[in-house]
Design a protein around this motif. Structure first.
Motif, PDB file in Angstrom:
ATOM      1  N   ASP A 199       0.829  -1.200   0.000  1.00  0.00           N
ATOM      2  CA  ASP A 199       0.000   0.000   0.000  1.00  0.00           C
ATOM      3  C   ASP A 199       0.868   1.258   0.000  1.00  0.00           C
ATOM      4  O   ASP A 199       1.824   1.366   0.780  1.00  0.00           O
ATOM      5  CB  ASP A 199      -0.922   0.000   1.230  1.00  0.00           C
ATOM      6  CG  ASP A 199      -1.810   1.211   1.287  1.00  0.00           C
ATOM      7  OD1 ASP A 199      -2.823   1.236   0.577  1.00  0.00           O
ATOM      8  OD2 ASP A 199      -1.470   2.148   2.039  1.00  0.00           O
ATOM      9  N   ASN A 217       0.842   3.238   3.387  1.00  0.00           N
ATOM     10  CA  ASN A 217       1.576   2.506   4.417  1.00  0.00           C
ATOM     11  C   ASN A 217       3.076   2.517   4.133  1.00  0.00           C
ATOM     12  O   ASN A 217       3.894   2.517   5.058  1.00  0.00           O
ATOM     13  CB  ASN A 217       1.074   1.065   4.501  1.00  0.00           C
ATOM     14  CG  ASN A 217      -0.307   0.957   5.103  1.00  0.00           C
ATOM     15  OD1 ASN A 217      -0.766   1.888   5.783  1.00  0.00           O
ATOM     16  ND2 ASN A 217      -0.990  -0.146   4.850  1.00  0.00           N
ATOM     17  N   GLU A 222      -4.957   3.134 -10.226  1.00  0.00           N
ATOM     18  CA  GLU A 222      -4.224   1.898  -9.929  1.00  0.00           C
ATOM     19  C   GLU A 222      -3.265   1.570 -11.073  1.00  0.00           C
ATOM     20  O   GLU A 222      -3.402   2.072 -12.188  1.00  0.00           O
ATOM     21  CB  GLU A 222      -5.227   0.758  -9.709  1.00  0.00           C
ATOM     22  CG  GLU A 222      -4.635  -0.578  -9.327  1.00  0.00           C
ATOM     23  CD  GLU A 222      -3.727  -0.519  -8.104  1.00  0.00           C
ATOM     24  OE1 GLU A 222      -2.536  -0.143  -8.272  1.00  0.00           O
ATOM     25  OE2 GLU A 222      -4.190  -0.854  -7.006  1.00  0.00           O
ATOM     26  N   ASP A 252       3.917   5.271  -7.117  1.00  0.00           N
ATOM     27  CA  ASP A 252       4.391   3.912  -6.855  1.00  0.00           C
ATOM     28  C   ASP A 252       5.494   3.571  -7.849  1.00  0.00           C
ATOM     29  O   ASP A 252       5.244   3.406  -9.040  1.00  0.00           O
ATOM     30  CB  ASP A 252       3.212   2.947  -6.995  1.00  0.00           C
ATOM     31  CG  ASP A 252       3.585   1.513  -6.660  1.00  0.00           C
ATOM     32  OD1 ASP A 252       4.778   1.223  -6.468  1.00  0.00           O
ATOM     33  OD2 ASP A 252       2.673   0.664  -6.594  1.00  0.00           O
ATOM     34  N   THR A 291       7.914   0.119  -3.407  1.00  0.00           N
ATOM     35  CA  THR A 291       7.031  -0.932  -2.920  1.00  0.00           C
ATOM     36  C   THR A 291       7.571  -2.267  -3.416  1.00  0.00           C
ATOM     37  O   THR A 291       8.439  -2.313  -4.290  1.00  0.00           O
ATOM     38  CB  THR A 291       5.592  -0.747  -3.441  1.00  0.00           C
ATOM     39  OG1 THR A 291       5.596  -0.776  -4.876  1.00  0.00           O
ATOM     40  CG2 THR A 291       4.989   0.574  -2.956  1.00  0.00           C
TER      41      THR A 291
END
Length: 802
Positions: A139, A142, A187, A316, A353
């Motif tokens: 995530d 997070n 996404e 990301d 990530t």
């Protein structure tokens, strides 16, 4: 009058080859005695390798090599950082094979070469590997908490923090009548070319030449890197990108591990080595994109005038940053779009990530920026009860305001300075084509029938044609009666063999089908970059134009001498060169090519008249200061990007019971400056829209909490087919760019950029009776149905409190 080919919808020269199955792809290549490779990939997202035993695999009959990191020697080093940036303070790139730690499912752990692919795969199954499982960082929010680190020495998993601003955003917010804030999410998804990545490498020990056929978008970059990595001179490495079945950005990177391992194996084993990934490998190991979380605010006056925009977002990056922070840079600089934003602040954090690394995918940050900007404008229109189109027209940069300096630094390090355009005209054309004025009546009629239709619109600006440069070599072959053009820029279906030929044909007075284009071979040009960022037509096209013009000038000078005429009076048309007004007394352009290369006389020629005329020349056959042959080599280097633009509009129907969306009409208006071939541009727009539809409703790369990818086949990762892609109506505006001689801008990524934004608006419009709000993309039918249910629940709760 001769035909002007530039601007005509010429049929593609390459189509016959493709449609008859005569295309030449990497997987078609099978040199004698070819060996086959396979890669053992990590089965965990984050873990330490505690045990790795390859002996059983090495003993399998037919296996010639099984490598771990220890077997690579000096080649075991991180891949290069393709685009460094000062803000990227914690760069990390991938090693060819993992040593003691893996950071995503799919990371290469071991490499096997065998007599066939089946044996290589069986050998991978025999390798024993055990991991100490570490918590996976999945995530985005997070991730920045820093509770778990992907790389132990990168605090809070933040690779880079980049701030760009213009004007005074805090003052704009303070002076605004209204400030609206949206939390928006896109996404990750990924390019899915028909041809997955593939490599064949062959080492000639006698000549000490390495040849590699690669599905790359940047053969020169791969050649240069391999030369350094393998300790070879550049002219001893040849990289060829033959026909490539789609790229879309996923094939840009230098290097994927296989682009190092396969040629190294060919050199060590003395036999050709081949590797081609399967679709599952592509989904779990080839680079992804998208994946951003934005918190954006817009400050406006009560009349809808935009005073400023503030955007804070997380990007990301996946496990590594091989392409630097290009994607968030593009997002930040393209977010203002065609609007007059005088106060703007953007802060992006690029976050590691435990997922597949992220590099540009068609659109490359632009769909994110467009999505955020258009969602903010939709919010303003809703809150101020203004017409959606009116508020856009009110804030659009006018055609008399160019060049417009956005005030930001673009991905190429140059200013984000729009060179030309007519944004209001493009939007008006799109609205007229979709019948915006009559849509509300249609919508009301459909609702009375129990059907819910909605209209969406979105506008964008696309930075294209970045440098540093590209080159081209143009030669008139008098014997074959062809014009031969070579450039190292590869092609993945864009129609280069036709559009480049049209440029040449106009300069040299021949037909496009008489022009032979060679692309993607590092031996053809020693300098260049590659095909990406909607740059090929702008940068390579202008290099080809310059080289063709130089050939024309040389032909004119020769003809003027032969005909004893003023060069200004010489014309090239219909394959002939002649004095104006006397086409019958001229010569074929092919004969002039022979005159330019007198040594060919020893082998005979049909250019008898040209030879006779040449014999009258005094002095040596090759006068001082000239070169033999009717040919030229030129480069083009743009000073900054050109900025294309567009406006899309759509009408959709949504079934609130099932969440299924049907696209009823789709209109795209695009401005890429002077259009070389409108049919090819339309094809590019169609392909982009199809990918945008996929990124709006179908394509989503899902990971579970442990970092396991759940979208590893086309059963789980859906892509739109011809059944889901509507008829797309395309119109062209042409505002020529003043930044290059051909006046062109790029078009390759245009179609995909606005689609999530206008689909979100269309969904909200269709589901207006429920008050549905869209803040993330993509949305599948279940999620759309959930939005309707949530809206119904809120409405019921509000009714109960009255």
């Amino acid at each position: 009058m001769s035909t002007r080919w530039f601007g005509q919808p010429v049929r593609r020269n390459e189509d016959e080859r493709f449609l008859t199955g005569k295309g030449r792809y990497v997987d078609d290549l099978q040199p004698a005695a070819t060996l086959h490779a396979a890669v053992l990939r990590s089965a965990v997202a984050h873990g330490r390798i505690t045990h790795l035993d390859v002996e059983a695999a090495r003993q399998l009959e037919g296996v010639l090599a099984v490598w771990t990191w220890q077997d690579l020697g000096d080649v075991w080093r991180p891949s290069p950082m393709v685009v460094p940036n000062e803000a990227l303070i914690h760069p990390r790139t991938q090693y060819p094979l993992a040593r003691d730690k893996v950071n995503y499912v799919g990371e290469a752990v071991a490499f096997v070469v065998a007599t066939d692919r089946y044996i290589a795969e069986d050998a991978c199954d025999l390798i024993e590997v055990e991991y100490e499982i570490l918590p996976a960082v999945i995530d985005l929010e997070n991730a920045v908490s820093g509770d778990t680190l992907v790389h132990e020495d990168v605090p809070n998993n933040v690779a880079a923090t980049l701030t760009q601003q213009v004007g005074d955003i805090e003052r704009a917010i303070a002076e605004a009548d209204h400030v609206f804030t949206e939390r928006l999410y896109i996404e990750r998804s990924a390019a899915q070319p028909m041809e997955t990545r593939a490599i064949v490498a062959q080492w000639d020990s006698a000549e000490r030449v390495l040849t590699m056929w690669d599905t790359t978008q940047a053969p020169l970059s791969i050649r240069n890197g391999l030369a350094v990595l393998l300790g070879l001179p550049e002219n001893s490495v040849r990289v060829v990108a033959p026909d490539v079945g789609g790229g879309f950005g996923v094939k840009i990177m230098m290097f994927y591990p296989e682009e190092v391992l396969v040629p190294l194996a060919a050199m060590r084993l003395g036999q050709p080595v081949k590797w081609a990934e399967d679709r599952r490998e592509h989904l779990i190991a080839s680079n992804h994109e998208r994946g951003q979380m934005h918190e954006a605010s817009i400050a406006v006056r009560s009349d809808g005038t935009i005073l400023g925009v503030k955007d804070i977002f997380l990007h990301d990056a996946g496990a590594y940053t091989p392409y630097g922070i290009v994607v968030p840079i593009v997002t930040a600089t393209q977010l203002p779009g065609p609007y007059r934003i005088r106060n703007y602040f953007s802060e992006s954090r690029t976050v590691y990530t435990n997922k597949v690394p992220v590099t540009p995918y068609r659109g490359a940050g632009r769909p994110h920026g467009c999505y955020v900007m258009e969602r903010l404008i939709d919010r303003v229109a809703r809150e101020l009860e203004m017409d959606r189109a009116e508020i856009r027209f009110k804030n659009m940069i006018g055609p008399d305001e160019f060049p417009w300096d956005v005030g930001l630094t673009f991905q190429d390090g140059a200013p984000t300075r729009y060179d030309s355009g007519n944004y209001p005209a493009g939007l008006q054309l799109a609205l007229d084509r979709i019948d915006y004025a009559g849509f509300r009546d249609l919508q009301e009629r459909r609702r009375r029938e129990g059907r819910y239709v909605g209209l969406g619109m979105a506008s964008y600006v696309e930075g294209t044609g970045i440098g540093p440069y590209e080159g081209a070599h143009v030669r008139v072959d008098g014997t074959a009666q062809r014009v031969v053009v070579a450039t190292c820029v590869g092609t993945q279906g864009q129609g280069h063999e036709t559009s480049f030929a049209q440029i040449v044909a106009d300069e040299l007075g021949v037909r496009p089908d008489q022009v032979e284009i060679t692309t993607g071979d590092s031996r053809s040009m020693n300098w260049g970059s590659g095909t990406y960022a909607s740059r090929s037509a702008v940068v390579t096209g202008n290099a080809i134009g310059a080289a063709s013009h130089a050939v024309r000038e040389k032909a004119v000078a020769l003809a003027a001498e032969l005909f004893e005429a003023n060069p200004a009076d010489i014309e090239l048309r219909d394959e002939r060169i002649f004095v104006a007004g006397s086409p019958d007394s001229g010569l074929p352009i092919w004969d002039i090519a022979v005159v330019a290369n007198p040594i060919r006389y020893a082998y005979g020629t049909q250019a008898a008249r040209a030879i006779a005329l040449l014999k009258q020349r005094q002095g040596p056959p090759l006068p001082e200061g000239t070169e033999p042959g009717l040919e030229a080599r030129k480069y083009f280097s743009p000073e900054q990007a050109t900025f294309a633009s567009g406006n899309h509009a759509v009408i959709v129907e949504v079934d609130p019971e099932t969440g299924i969306v049907t696209i009823l009409r789709y209109v795209a208006v695009h401005d890429c400056g002077n259009v070389i071939n409108p049919m090819i541009v339309e094809g590019q727009v169609h392909g982009g829209v199809a990918q945008g539809i996929g990124g709006s409703f179908y394509e989503r790369l899902v990971y579970d909490a442990d970092g396991q990818p759940l979208s590893t086949t086309f059963m789980d990762y859906l892509i739109p087919t011809a059944m889901e892609v509507p008829n797309i109506e395309v119109d062209h505006l042409e505002t020529p760019s003043p930044l290059n001689p051909l006046g062109i801008k790029g078009a390759g990524e245009a179609g995909v950029i606005p689609v999530p934004a206008l689909m979100a608006q269309a969904l909200e419009d269709a589901l207006g009776p429920w008050g549905v709000r869209v803040t993330e993309m993509p949305l599948n039918p279940g999620q759309i149905r959930a939005l309707v249910r949530d809206a119904e629940t809120r409405a019921t709760a509000a009714e109960d409190t009255r």
